[in-house]
Design a protein around this motif. Structure first.
Motif, PDB file in Angstrom:
ATOM      1  N   PHE A 290       8.770  -3.695  12.556  1.00 13.55           N
ATOM      2  CA  PHE A 290       8.595  -4.775  13.716  1.00 13.55           C
ATOM      3  C   PHE A 290       8.001  -5.952  13.627  1.00 13.55           C
ATOM      4  CE2 PHE A 290       8.421  -3.571  18.358  1.00 13.55           C
ATOM      5  CZ  PHE A 290       8.077  -4.840  18.741  1.00 13.55           C
TER       6      PHE A 290
ATOM      7  N   SER B  77       0.700  -1.115   0.043  1.00  9.97           N
ATOM      8  CA  SER B  77       0.171  -0.041  -0.020  1.00  9.97           C
ATOM      9  C   SER B  77       0.695   1.137  -0.097  1.00  9.97           C
ATOM     10  CB  SER B  77      -0.963   0.026   1.200  1.00  9.97           C
ATOM     11  OG  SER B  77      -1.436   0.870   1.418  1.00  9.97           O
TER      12      SER B  77
ATOM     13  N   ARG C  99      15.985   0.041  10.507  1.00  8.09           N
ATOM     14  CA  ARG C  99      15.480  -0.344  11.880  1.00  8.09           C
ATOM     15  C   ARG C  99      14.562  -1.776  11.769  1.00  8.09           C
ATOM     16  NH1 ARG C  99      10.382  -0.061  15.344  1.00  8.09           N
ATOM     17  NH2 ARG C  99      11.628  -0.656  17.408  1.00  8.09           N
TER      18      ARG C  99
ATOM     19  N   THR D  67      13.255  -4.756  14.389  1.00  3.80           N
ATOM     20  CA  THR D  67      13.161  -5.415  15.888  1.00  3.80           C
ATOM     21  C   THR D  67      11.969  -6.678  15.669  1.00  3.80           C
ATOM     22  OG1 THR D  67      13.169  -5.042  18.144  1.00  3.80           O
ATOM     23  CG2 THR D  67      11.767  -4.057  17.094  1.00  3.80           C
ATOM     24  N   GLY D  68      12.050  -7.369  16.621  1.00  2.00           N
ATOM     25  CA  GLY D  68      11.083  -8.591  16.411  1.00  2.00           C
ATOM     26  C   GLY D  68      11.483  -9.773  15.863  1.00  2.00           C
ATOM     27  N   THR D  69      10.557 -10.727  15.248  1.00  3.98           N
ATOM     28  CA  THR D  69      10.866 -11.936  14.753  1.00  3.98           C
ATOM     29  C   THR D  69      12.188 -12.118  13.831  1.00  3.98           C
ATOM     30  OG1 THR D  69       8.513 -12.188  14.666  1.00  3.98           O
ATOM     31  CG2 THR D  69       9.712 -13.808  13.549  1.00  3.98           C
TER      32      THR D  69
ATOM     33  N   ASN E 244       6.176  -1.791   7.961  1.00  5.19           N
ATOM     34  CA  ASN E 244       5.261  -2.869   8.181  1.00  5.19           C
ATOM     35  C   ASN E 244       4.215  -2.480   9.051  1.00  5.19           C
ATOM     36  OD1 ASN E 244       6.810  -3.458  10.514  1.00  5.19           O
ATOM     37  ND2 ASN E 244       6.183  -5.671  10.437  1.00  5.19           N
ATOM     38  N   GLY E 245       2.610  -2.641   8.455  1.00  5.33           N
ATOM     39  CA  GLY E 245       1.753  -2.104   9.387  1.00  5.33           C
ATOM     40  C   GLY E 245       1.317  -0.884   9.068  1.00  5.33           C
ATOM     41  N   ALA E 246      -0.109  -0.563   8.607  1.00  2.00           N
ATOM     42  CA  ALA E 246      -0.487   0.960   8.451  1.00  2.00           C
ATOM     43  C   ALA E 246      -0.414   1.754   9.795  1.00  2.00           C
ATOM     44  CB  ALA E 246      -1.898   0.814   8.127  1.00  2.00           C
ATOM     45  N   GLY E 247      -0.791   1.362  10.791  1.00  2.00           N
ATOM     46  CA  GLY E 247      -0.534   2.237  12.139  1.00  2.00           C
ATOM     47  C   GLY E 247       1.068   2.527  12.167  1.00  2.00           C
ATOM     48  N   LEU E 248       1.689   1.718  12.372  1.00  2.00           N
ATOM     49  CA  LEU E 248       3.183   2.054  12.528  1.00  2.00           C
ATOM     50  C   LEU E 248       3.711   2.762  11.505  1.00  2.00           C
ATOM     51  CD1 LEU E 248       5.505   1.580  14.627  1.00  2.00           C
ATOM     52  CD2 LEU E 248       6.313  -0.517  13.037  1.00  2.00           C
TER      53      LEU E 248
ATOM     54  N   GLY F  62       6.569  -9.322  13.503  1.00  2.00           N
ATOM     55  CA  GLY F  62       5.445 -10.135  14.082  1.00  2.00           C
ATOM     56  C   GLY F  62       5.363 -11.346  13.173  1.00  2.00           C
ATOM     57  N   ILE F  63       4.157 -11.328  12.295  1.00  2.00           N
ATOM     58  CA  ILE F  63       4.274 -12.190  11.168  1.00  2.00           C
ATOM     59  C   ILE F  63       5.400 -11.910  10.118  1.00  2.00           C
ATOM     60  CG2 ILE F  63       2.542 -13.350   9.517  1.00  2.00           C
ATOM     61  CD1 ILE F  63       0.278 -11.636  10.647  1.00  2.00           C
TER      62      ILE F  63
ATOM     63  N   SER G 234       3.167 -10.732   6.637  1.00  2.00           N
ATOM     64  CA  SER G 234       3.972 -11.766   5.783  1.00  2.00           C
ATOM     65  C   SER G 234       4.673 -11.847   4.659  1.00  2.00           C
ATOM     66  CB  SER G 234       2.881 -13.334   5.650  1.00  2.00           C
ATOM     67  OG  SER G 234       1.879 -12.536   4.794  1.00  2.00           O
TER      68      SER G 234
ATOM     69  N   ASP H 203       3.173   0.803   3.406  1.00  2.00           N
ATOM     70  CA  ASP H 203       3.067  -0.437   4.096  1.00  2.00           C
ATOM     71  C   ASP H 203       3.203  -1.646   3.529  1.00  2.00           C
ATOM     72  OD1 ASP H 203       1.807  -2.248   5.693  1.00  2.00           O
ATOM     73  OD2 ASP H 203      -0.161  -1.913   5.588  1.00  2.00           O
TER      74      ASP H 203
END
Lengths: 379, 294
Positions: free
Chosen positions: A311, A243, A340, A342-344, A256-260, A313-314, A284, A280
């Motif tokens: 960030f 997107s 940047r 972080t995470g999985t 990754n992710g619209a909010g972030l 996650g998936i 996955s 975004d």
């Protein structure tokens, strides 16, 4: 997905709503031909996904076919809010006795479709809502029973006194609701709904917005998408499941992710920079998506620095790292990049990036500050 | 303590053998969530990972295992019926992770669920986790820590960012909920605020909103009248251009009632501590919680 006016008119006509004659044309010659066939005065209307077409000079009245051609020559190719007009709708000039508004939307608060009408038609309904909210009337629709006849009739009485016109308007509302359902719309409006001097009720202009989540099961509606009317980069992004929205700044963002993604853009601004885009990459993610994302960002000449904020996650950080490495293996990046993650699978990703000569950060604020600084230095 | 999910949660996974369903079921099992059943039509009688029994229907799963909560991972074209099926089977809490559910379908789902007394979380959401007790959905467990902060958000990864900040600074969570970014969702901010306020295990609340709609404004009003626990908030989308869809269907600014500015003002008017950056959640919470002796 927005429909063009001529597409929305066709859907309303198919639902039985009286819509005046009209034809789409892509050249001044064609416009002249259509105008000749119609005879009399016509209106030439730019077909572009932007509000305020009239104010921008994209809607013109022509008293003759020759004049229509002259107007079309100016309108075709003009830019309205950054979008180039490549087709116009030609309609006979209507004689208008009165103008109203009729629309149906999905209301988030009541979680139902709502039919709205106003005797103040022909202007932006948001403006009416802001200035004279008492002139807007609405009926909440129970989706199990649809718009009930008495609901349509009582709304129609807010628009007209003549029983014949009330009946016509009520029928149009029920047809509009059906068209709204059949198209999988989140908004369907007629503005203005006019009365002509002979008393009939006619839909003069239409706007329909389709819920993107409906397109998978409605091929006929999905086919109405006009890629020429959209930014090519946004089209390319959508095709691979990204997107993307172009903005005015110089820090290219990939998140990754619209909010972030929105929070990252806000943080760029907070530290004195301007985001070049919203992007975004979704959940996955695979390396291919990341490659396309990076290509889209680097193609934008106003981008001075590139910021990845992931960030996991998936989304796996190593997938993103692999995408960055693959995308830059053959074509070297000419602009600074700040990553940047972080995470999985964060540590695997950091190793992959280090081997390829990239630095990886784990703190969001630090990464944004660096990207803003580098954009400023490069500018 | 926690809200919505805890050790009493007996979970049935709808779409347990699918790509997403199987991946996340493993993660939920690792977290020791009580996954008592899975549903994949045609695979009834098999077992997932040699342990969780699979049924053809949710009705069978409930009858055999006493499942009281369901999580949905099926593709979008099956998600609406999955919600109807869970409610018909008597499930009282349905968490729909699936994205891409048409809004008009949701206008039919909501009254159906309400008539059956079923709460829906989502669709298009990351689910719920009560750290140390139960995880229903896809929120990464490793970033969470057991504690007393309630987190409610319309976003996915932005929520993770905030949880991550909290955990890094030793502020554990009672429950974290992603309510989803679609225009129509089953559980809204106010539902979560009400539950957090009533939960003795929650001492303070973090609310993460974004542009579009008026949920945050209504939630702010609710906070000023009904919530005594400290609340801090964040609104994403200050720099988003008007009228553009930013990934979430919910994130459209239409008219004047959905801008970030307006939402921040509503938060401030309600006495909610507003963070300018996600990282400020820690200092803001610490400041607010001092006052109530936590």
């Amino acid at each position: 997905m927005n429909l063009h006016e001529y597409q929305a008119r066709a859907l309303l006509k198919a639902a039985g709503i009286p819509v005046p004659d009209g034809d789409v044309a892509t050249s001044p010659e064609e416009v002249e031909g259509v105008a000749k066939r119609m005879g009399g005065a016509v209106v030439v209307k730019a077909q572009v996904h932007a509000g305020g077409r009239g104010k921008a000079g994209g809607v013109k009245l022509a008293k003759s076919a020759g004049e229509a051609r002259v107007h079309a020559d100016k309108i075709l190719g003009m830019q309205i809010k950054g979008l180039i007009v490549d087709k116009v709708l030609v309609v006979p000039a209507a004689e208008i006795a009165s103008e109203s508004y009729v629309g149906v939307i999905v209301d988030r608060a009541s979680q139902r479709p709502v039919m709205m009408v106003s005797p103040a038609g022909g202007v932006d309904i948001e403006e009416v809502a802001a200035k004279t909210p008492e002139r807007i009337f609405q009926a909440s629709i129970d989706p199990r029973y649809g718009l009930l006849p008495h609901q349509a009739t009582s709304l129609a009485f807010q628009l007209y006194r003549e029983p014949q016109q009330v009946r016509q308007a009520a029928t149009i509302m029920r047809q509009l609701y059906q068209a709204f359902l059949d198209a999988g719309a989140s908004l369907a409006e007629i503005n203005p709904l006019i009365t002509t001097p002979d008393g009939s009720v006619v839909a003069l202009d239409a706007k329909i917005v389709i819920d993107d989540n409906e397109l998978e099961r409605r091929e006929d509606i999905a086919r109405l998408r006009d890629p020429a009317a959209e930014d090519p980069a946004e089209v390319e992004a959508r095709e691979v499941g990204l997107s993307y929205i172009k903005l005015d700044g110089n820090v290219g963002c990939c998140v990754n992710g619209a909010g972030l993604a929105m929070a990252t853009m806000d943080l760029v601004k907070y530290y004195g920079g301007e985001p070049a885009n919203f992007l975004d990459i979704g959940g996955s993610s695979n390396p291919h998506k990341v490659i396309t994302a990076l290509n889209i960002i680097t193609r934008d000449p106003s981008v001075k620095s590139i910021l990845f904020n992931i960030f996991g996650g998936i989304t796996r950080c190593d997938d993103v790292a692999n995408g960055i490495v693959t995308a830059t293996a053959n074509t070297k990046l000419e602009r600074p990049i700040v990553i940047r993650l972080t995470g999985t699978n964060e540590s695997i990703a950091v190793d992959i990036l280090k081997k390829a000569g990239f630095e990886a950060l784990t703190d969001m604020d630090e990464a944004v500050q660096q990207a803003v600084k580098q954009a400023r230095e490069a500018a | 303590m926690s809200i919505f999910v805890d050790r009493q949660t007996k979970l049935v996974v709808q779409g347990i053998t699918g790509r997403d369903g199987s991946f996340h079921t493993k993660q939920m099992l690792e977290y020791e969530t009580r996954v008592v059943a899975g549903v994949t039509p045609g695979k009834g009688g098999q077992r997932f990972e040699d342990t969780v029994p699979i049924f053809n229907t949710v009705g069978e799963a409930v009858a055999e295992t006493g499942a009281n909560t369901s999580v949905i991972y099926v593709p979008s074209r099956f998600a609406v019926d999955a919600m109807f099926e869970a409610a018909d089977a008597g499930i009282k809490l349905v968490v729909c992770i699936t994205e891409g559910v048409p809004v008009l379908d949701m206008t039919r789902v909501m009254p159906f669920l309400q008539e059956r007394g079923t709460r829906l979380i989502g669709p298009n959401c990351p689910g719920v986790i009560s750290p140390g007790a139960s995880k229903v959905g896809i929120i990464p467990a490793q970033i969470c820590l057991e504690g007393t902060i309630g987190v409610v958000s319309r976003s996915g990864t932005l929520t993770y960012e905030v949880i991550h900040q909290l955990t890094r600074h030793g502020l554990g969570q009672s429950t974290c909920i992603g309510i989803g970014g679609d225009p129509i969702v089953g559980t809204n901010f106010i539902d979560c605020l009400e539950a957090f306020e009533a939960d003795p295990g929650t001492e303070a609340i973090v609310m993460i909103g974004e542009i579009g709609g008026t949920d945050e404004q209504q939630a702010a009003k609710y906070v000023s009248h009904e919530v005594r626990k400290p609340v801090v908030g964040f609104i994403a989308g200050q720099t988003a251009p008007p009228g553009r869809r930013m990934g979430h269907a919910g994130a459209i600014i239409s008219g004047s009632s959905g801008t970030a500015k307006e939402k921040v003002a509503a938060f401030e008017a309600a006495g909610i501590g507003v963070m300018e950056r996600p990282v400020e959640v820690v200092s803001l919470l610490q400041e607010r919680m001092k006052g109530v002796g936590c």
